[in-house]
Structures are given as structure tokens and as C-alpha cells.
Design a protein around this motif. Structure first.
Motif, short mmCIF file in Angstrom:
data_model
loop_
_atom_site.label_atom_id
_atom_site.label_comp_id
_atom_site.label_asym_id
_atom_site.label_seq_id
_atom_site.Cartn_x
_atom_site.Cartn_y
_atom_site.Cartn_z
N GLN A 91 11.75 0.01 4.24
CA GLN A 91 11.76 -0.38 5.55
C GLN A 91 10.90 -1.64 5.87
O GLN A 91 11.20 -2.41 6.65
CB GLN A 91 11.71 0.70 6.45
CG GLN A 91 12.65 1.89 6.34
CD GLN A 91 12.50 3.06 7.45
OE1 GLN A 91 11.36 3.08 7.86
NE2 GLN A 91 13.66 3.87 7.54
N LEU A 92 9.85 -1.47 5.04
CA LEU A 92 8.68 -2.61 5.39
C LEU A 92 9.17 -3.87 4.53
O LEU A 92 8.49 -4.74 4.65
CB LEU A 92 7.58 -2.27 5.03
CG LEU A 92 6.70 -1.15 6.02
CD1 LEU A 92 5.70 -0.50 5.37
CD2 LEU A 92 6.41 -1.57 7.34
N GLY A 93 10.22 -3.55 3.76
CA GLY A 93 10.90 -4.94 3.03
C GLY A 93 10.07 -5.05 1.61
O GLY A 93 10.43 -6.22 1.11
N HIS A 94 9.70 -4.13 1.14
CA HIS A 94 9.11 -4.15 -0.51
C HIS A 94 10.39 -4.10 -1.22
O HIS A 94 10.99 -3.16 -1.58
CB HIS A 94 8.05 -3.28 -0.51
CG HIS A 94 7.15 -3.73 -2.00
ND1 HIS A 94 7.64 -3.89 -3.20
CD2 HIS A 94 6.07 -3.94 -2.04
CE1 HIS A 94 6.74 -4.28 -4.08
NE2 HIS A 94 5.81 -4.10 -3.33
N GLN A 110 9.93 4.38 3.34
CA GLN A 110 8.99 3.63 4.44
C GLN A 110 8.57 2.21 3.79
O GLN A 110 8.75 1.13 4.39
CB GLN A 110 7.73 4.21 4.49
CG GLN A 110 6.74 3.42 5.51
CD GLN A 110 5.43 4.18 5.67
OE1 GLN A 110 5.08 5.41 5.31
NE2 GLN A 110 4.64 3.69 6.80
N ALA A 111 8.32 2.18 2.40
CA ALA A 111 8.10 0.53 1.95
C ALA A 111 9.52 -0.06 2.01
O ALA A 111 9.24 -1.33 2.23
CB ALA A 111 7.69 0.93 0.46
N ALA A 131 0.76 -1.21 0.00
CA ALA A 131 0.17 0.23 0.03
C ALA A 131 0.80 1.06 -0.10
O ALA A 131 0.74 2.29 -0.77
CB ALA A 131 -0.92 -0.20 1.27
N VAL A 132 1.99 1.23 0.82
CA VAL A 132 2.96 2.53 0.90
C VAL A 132 3.59 2.55 -0.39
O VAL A 132 3.52 3.58 -0.92
CB VAL A 132 3.69 2.56 1.88
CG1 VAL A 132 4.81 3.51 1.96
CG2 VAL A 132 2.93 2.39 3.49
N LEU A 133 4.16 1.34 -1.02
CA LEU A 133 4.81 1.47 -2.33
C LEU A 133 3.79 2.03 -3.45
O LEU A 133 4.31 2.86 -4.16
CB LEU A 133 5.24 0.06 -2.72
CG LEU A 133 5.93 0.28 -3.86
CD1 LEU A 133 7.59 0.88 -3.82
CD2 LEU A 133 6.15 -1.04 -4.69
#
Length: 200
Positions: free
Chosen positions: A69-72, A66-67, A43-45
Motif C-alpha cells: 500500500q505504501l508503494g514498495h 502495508q508495504a 522499513a515495513v518491507l
């Protein structure tokens, strides 16, 4: 007594089948958290891509970070593109190369294309046609329109004899593969090469 024992044993077995052990509960919770994290990263990506396509780089940059950091896995590629072009951050070939390298190693086929591009052109690293060939080939394996830029890049390497013996037949095959995948640049390159081979 025998019937009571069977009924009691059956009740214990049924309870054992439906009872979640702490380890299983932890595993289910972990899977749920992992899925939630992937959904959040996606969603962030997607928000970052929307801002990037609108050329709102100030909004896109924190979303891609942020994406990431979330691992995308695709986030590093977009960060690489931003730093390569100086969009929303200071231009840095070395940083772009590092982002593309991370995206490529995580399996992002477009990141693999860009890493090949960096190796071919000596962007953020020493020019290395063998590495360019390796990463373009890795990217092209999927064989669809997303992989088609790598097919065209491979065609160029063969046509121009960069790191490999010049081979117009191999070049034409890669251009045709890209064209067949629906990539307009593949069609253009294939037609150009075919026209150049026609007798005058």
C-alpha cells in the motif's frame, strides 16, 4: 541616489534568491513526503522479510500488504510467493500470477523471474514460452547474482528447446554467466552440461 538604488536592487535580488515561493515550498514538502513514504515502505518491507524468513507468515502478511500500500515494488513479489505456496493465505495460482505481474511491471527483477516461471510452467496463466523468455531475459539483464536464477532459467529453455530451437552453446553461456555471477546453481548446471559433452 545611484548607490542607494544599487543597494536596494541588490537587497531585492538577494531576497528573491533566498525566498521560497509557495510552489517551491510545496515541491520540497512533496519530495520530503515522498522520501518519508519510501523510507516507511522500506522499513515495513524489511520487517515483513524478517518475519517471512522466520516462517512467521501470520506476521509477514500484514506487513507485506502495508508495504504494498505504501508503494514498495518488492512487496507484490512477496505476496505472490506467499499465495503461490499457501503461506499464511489460501493458495491461489491466479492470484500469485497477478502479484508477480504487478511486481514485474514495476521493475522488480525477482518478480520478473517469477512471472517468467509462471509463464513457463502455466501457473495462473496459459503456458507461454515466448513470454517466459521475455521476462527471464528482462530479469537477467542486470547480470548479478540476484539476476542469476533468470540466467539459469534461460539456459534451461535453450537446453530443452522450449519455445526456441535447442542450443547447448546458448544454454552453456547462460549457465556460465550465472556461475560467474556467483550463483551455485549456475555452476552446477554449467559443470553438468560440460560433463555431458565430454567424449566417453
Amino acid at each position: 541616489m545611484k548607490n542607494r538604488f544599487s543597494a536596494a536592487a541588490l537587497a531585492v535580488l538577494l531576497a528573491a534568491c533566498t525566498h521560497t515561493t509557495p510552489q517551491t515550498a510545496a515541491g520540497a514538502s512533496s519530495d520530503s513526503q515522498s522520501q518519508s513514504r519510501r523510507d516507511a515502505a522500506r522499513a515495513v518491507l524489511d520487517q515483513g522479510i524478517k518475519a517471512y524468513q522466520a516462517q512467521d507468515y501470520a506476521a509477514a502478511l500484514p506487513l507485506f500488504k502495508q508495504a504494498d500500500q505504501l508503494g514498495h515494488m518488492k512487496a507484490a513479489r512477496y505476496l505472490g510467493l506467499m499465495v503461490l505456496n499457501g503461506n499464511g493465505m489460501a493458495q491461489s495460482n491466479a492470484q500469485a500470477f497477478a502479484y508477480f505481474q504487478r511486481a514485474a511491471n514495476e521493475g522488480d527483477i525477482t518478480g520478473q523471474y517469477w512471472l517468467g516461471y509462471c509463464y513457463e510452467n502455466g501457473i495462473g496463466t496459459t503456458r507461454n514460452y515466448a513470454q517466459a523468455m521475455k521476462w527471464y531475459t528482462q530479469s537477467a539483464r542486470r547480470g548479478d547474482v540476484i539476476a542469476a536464477p533468470a540466467m539459469v532459467a534461460l539456459g534451461h529453455l535453450y537446453e530443452q528447446g522450449k519455445g526456441v530451437p535447442a542450443n547447448r552453446n546458448h544454454a552453456a553461456a547462460y549457465y556460465k554467466q550465472a556461475m560467474d555471477a556467483g550463483y551455485e546453481a549456475g555452476k552446477t548446471e554449467w559443470q553438468r552440461l560440460q560433463a555431458a559433452q565430454l567424449p566417453e
